[in-house]
Design a protein around this motif. Structure first.
Motif, PDB file in Angstrom:
ATOM      1  N   ARG A   1      83.234 -30.860  28.852  1.00 18.62           N
ATOM      2  CA  ARG A   1      84.254 -29.897  28.426  1.00 18.62           C
ATOM      3  C   ARG A   1      85.620 -30.566  28.504  1.00 18.62           C
ATOM      4  O   ARG A   1      85.857 -31.397  29.366  1.00 18.62           O
ATOM      5  CB  ARG A   1      84.197 -28.660  29.295  1.00 18.62           C
ATOM      6  N   LEU A   2      86.514 -30.173  27.596  1.00 17.55           N
ATOM      7  CA  LEU A   2      87.847 -30.765  27.532  1.00 17.55           C
ATOM      8  C   LEU A   2      88.907 -29.708  27.815  1.00 17.55           C
ATOM      9  O   LEU A   2      88.963 -28.677  27.147  1.00 17.55           O
ATOM     10  CB  LEU A   2      88.097 -31.374  26.148  1.00 17.55           C
ATOM     11  N   LYS A   3      89.730 -29.998  28.818  1.00 20.73           N
ATOM     12  CA  LYS A   3      90.868 -29.150  29.149  1.00 20.73           C
ATOM     13  C   LYS A   3      92.126 -29.981  28.972  1.00 20.73           C
ATOM     14  O   LYS A   3      92.223 -31.092  29.503  1.00 20.73           O
ATOM     15  CB  LYS A   3      90.768 -28.638  30.590  1.00 20.73           C
ATOM     16  N   VAL A   4      93.086 -29.448  28.221  1.00 25.16           N
ATOM     17  CA  VAL A   4      94.310 -30.169  27.898  1.00 25.16           C
ATOM     18  C   VAL A   4      95.502 -29.428  28.474  1.00 25.16           C
ATOM     19  O   VAL A   4      95.674 -28.232  28.220  1.00 25.16           O
ATOM     20  CB  VAL A   4      94.483 -30.308  26.363  1.00 25.16           C
ATOM     21  N   PHE A   5      96.334 -30.150  29.238  1.00 20.44           N
ATOM     22  CA  PHE A   5      97.622 -29.623  29.677  1.00 20.44           C
ATOM     23  C   PHE A   5      98.644 -30.109  28.666  1.00 20.44           C
ATOM     24  O   PHE A   5      98.922 -31.310  28.577  1.00 20.44           O
ATOM     25  CB  PHE A   5      97.954 -30.091  31.099  1.00 20.44           C
ATOM     26  N   LEU A   6      99.184 -29.188  27.885  1.00 21.73           N
ATOM     27  CA  LEU A   6     100.096 -29.489  26.786  1.00 21.73           C
ATOM     28  C   LEU A   6     101.521 -29.169  27.199  1.00 21.73           C
ATOM     29  O   LEU A   6     101.834 -28.034  27.564  1.00 21.73           O
ATOM     30  CB  LEU A   6      99.713 -28.667  25.549  1.00 21.73           C
ATOM     31  N   GLY A   7     102.384 -30.177  27.145  1.00 24.51           N
ATOM     32  CA  GLY A   7     103.781 -29.992  27.533  1.00 24.51           C
ATOM     33  C   GLY A   7     104.689 -30.021  26.327  1.00 24.51           C
ATOM     34  O   GLY A   7     104.417 -30.708  25.342  1.00 24.51           O
ATOM     35  N   TYR A   8     105.798 -29.286  26.417  1.00 22.04           N
ATOM     36  CA  TYR A   8     106.785 -29.304  25.340  1.00 22.04           C
ATOM     37  C   TYR A   8     107.632 -30.566  25.404  1.00 22.04           C
ATOM     38  O   TYR A   8     108.212 -30.974  24.405  1.00 22.04           O
ATOM     39  CB  TYR A   8     107.676 -28.063  25.413  1.00 22.04           C
ATOM     40  N   ALA A   9     107.719 -31.192  26.568  1.00 26.44           N
ATOM     41  CA  ALA A   9     108.518 -32.410  26.747  1.00 26.44           C
ATOM     42  C   ALA A   9     108.069 -33.103  28.017  1.00 26.44           C
ATOM     43  O   ALA A   9     107.366 -32.523  28.846  1.00 26.44           O
ATOM     44  CB  ALA A   9     110.001 -32.044  26.838  1.00 26.44           C
ATOM     45  N   GLY A  10     108.506 -34.355  28.182  1.00 22.11           N
ATOM     46  CA  GLY A  10     108.221 -35.077  29.412  1.00 22.11           C
ATOM     47  C   GLY A  10     108.924 -34.420  30.591  1.00 22.11           C
ATOM     48  O   GLY A  10     110.017 -33.880  30.447  1.00 22.11           O
ATOM     49  N   GLY A  11     108.276 -34.447  31.745  1.00 21.10           N
ATOM     50  CA  GLY A  11     108.891 -33.928  32.959  1.00 21.10           C
ATOM     51  C   GLY A  11     108.704 -32.447  33.212  1.00 21.10           C
ATOM     52  O   GLY A  11     109.277 -31.917  34.160  1.00 21.10           O
ATOM     53  N   VAL A  12     107.878 -31.767  32.394  1.00 23.48           N
ATOM     54  CA  VAL A  12     107.695 -30.321  32.583  1.00 23.48           C
ATOM     55  C   VAL A  12     106.640 -29.985  33.633  1.00 23.48           C
ATOM     56  O   VAL A  12     106.495 -28.831  34.007  1.00 23.48           O
ATOM     57  CB  VAL A  12     107.368 -29.594  31.251  1.00 23.48           C
ATOM     58  N   GLY A  13     105.877 -30.996  34.093  1.00 24.69           N
ATOM     59  CA  GLY A  13     104.913 -30.745  35.155  1.00 24.69           C
ATOM     60  C   GLY A  13     103.453 -30.781  34.749  1.00 24.69           C
ATOM     61  O   GLY A  13     102.587 -30.407  35.527  1.00 24.69           O
ATOM     62  N   LYS A  14     103.149 -31.245  33.552  1.00 27.56           N
ATOM     63  CA  LYS A  14     101.750 -31.247  33.110  1.00 27.56           C
ATOM     64  C   LYS A  14     100.895 -32.218  33.930  1.00 27.56           C
ATOM     65  O   LYS A  14      99.768 -31.912  34.259  1.00 27.56           O
ATOM     66  CB  LYS A  14     101.627 -31.517  31.617  1.00 27.56           C
ATOM     67  N   SER A  15     101.444 -33.385  34.269  1.00 25.97           N
ATOM     68  CA  SER A  15     100.689 -34.349  35.086  1.00 25.97           C
ATOM     69  C   SER A  15     100.400 -33.765  36.464  1.00 25.97           C
ATOM     70  O   SER A  15      99.282 -33.877  36.969  1.00 25.97           O
ATOM     71  CB  SER A  15     101.459 -35.657  35.236  1.00 25.97           C
ATOM     72  N   PHE A  16     101.405 -33.138  37.066  1.00 24.06           N
ATOM     73  CA  PHE A  16     101.211 -32.515  38.375  1.00 24.06           C
ATOM     74  C   PHE A  16     100.109 -31.463  38.300  1.00 24.06           C
ATOM     75  O   PHE A  16      99.199 -31.452  39.132  1.00 24.06           O
ATOM     76  CB  PHE A  16     102.511 -31.876  38.877  1.00 24.06           C
ATOM     77  N   GLN A  17     100.165 -30.575  37.298  1.00 26.83           N
ATOM     78  CA  GLN A  17      99.153 -29.524  37.182  1.00 26.83           C
ATOM     79  C   GLN A  17      97.766 -30.108  36.946  1.00 26.83           C
ATOM     80  O   GLN A  17      96.785 -29.640  37.520  1.00 26.83           O
ATOM     81  CB  GLN A  17      99.529 -28.542  36.076  1.00 26.83           C
ATOM     82  N   MET A  18      97.679 -31.147  36.104  1.00 32.15           N
ATOM     83  CA  MET A  18      96.388 -31.773  35.823  1.00 32.15           C
ATOM     84  C   MET A  18      95.802 -32.391  37.096  1.00 32.15           C
ATOM     85  O   MET A  18      94.644 -32.155  37.428  1.00 32.15           O
ATOM     86  CB  MET A  18      96.560 -32.851  34.752  1.00 32.15           C
TER      87      MET A  18
END
Length: 177
Positions: free
Chosen positions: A24-41
């Protein structure tokens, strides 16, 4: 309403069977760098590991803030393959290791020329086909479908893009960050 043909029914059953075996694929999609997607992932990876899932980190960004470093310290990381000044996921090593879930930060990267896949999203497709679930992150500027609009607004063009067909057919969940 017309009844489906036996061929259509068979094709639907085969599609569902492939889908069950596939990761299964889950994607954290950010509007810009630095919004926290890496942290959430990465935090989701930590939570899954704490619940007993076998989680492996396959690709990371060059630097993270201290709160993300704390999460990374608790996760198993497979080293990237180094080709000159370019890095790529060691897909064969990940498939041999067979984790339940892999974390891939930066879905839109290009791979080195000698890699079997030109793009990281193609590595993800191979992992999904091998039955390994993937949690990943990407910014909207790298989505082929939105590249023109983002460039018009920001004046910057993304060097790499991900075809929307990949997300349309592969993503089971997209979380907007």
């Amino acid at each position: 309403m017309q009844r489906p043909s036996p061929e259509q029914i068979l094709a639907e059953i085969e599609f569902e069977e492939r889908r069950k075996r596939r990761g299964r694929l889950k994607v954290f999609l950010g509007y810009a760098g630095g919004v926290g997607k890496s942290f959430q992932m990465l935090d989701e990876g930590r939570r899954r590991r704490d619940r007993g899932e076998d989680v492996l980190v396959c690709a990371l960004q060059p630097a993270y803030p201290p709160e993300v470093q704390e999460i990374l310290a608790k996760l198993e990381i497979v080293p990237l393959l180094q080709t000159g000044d370019t890095e790529s996921i060691d897909v064969p090593a990940v498939i041999r290791r067979r984790p339940q879930v892999v974390l891939i930060d930066g879905l839109a990267y290009k791979n080195p020329p000698d890699n079997p896949h030109a793009h990281r999203w193609e590595d993800v497709e191979q992992l999904l086909e091998a039955g390994i679930s993937v949690i990943t992150s990407v910014n909207v500027q790298y989505l082929e479908k939105h590249q023109y609009e983002v460039e018009r607004i920001t004046g910057k063009r993304a060097a790499c893009t991900i075809p929307m067909g990949f997300l349309d057919r592969s993503a089971d969940e997209i979380v907007v960050v």
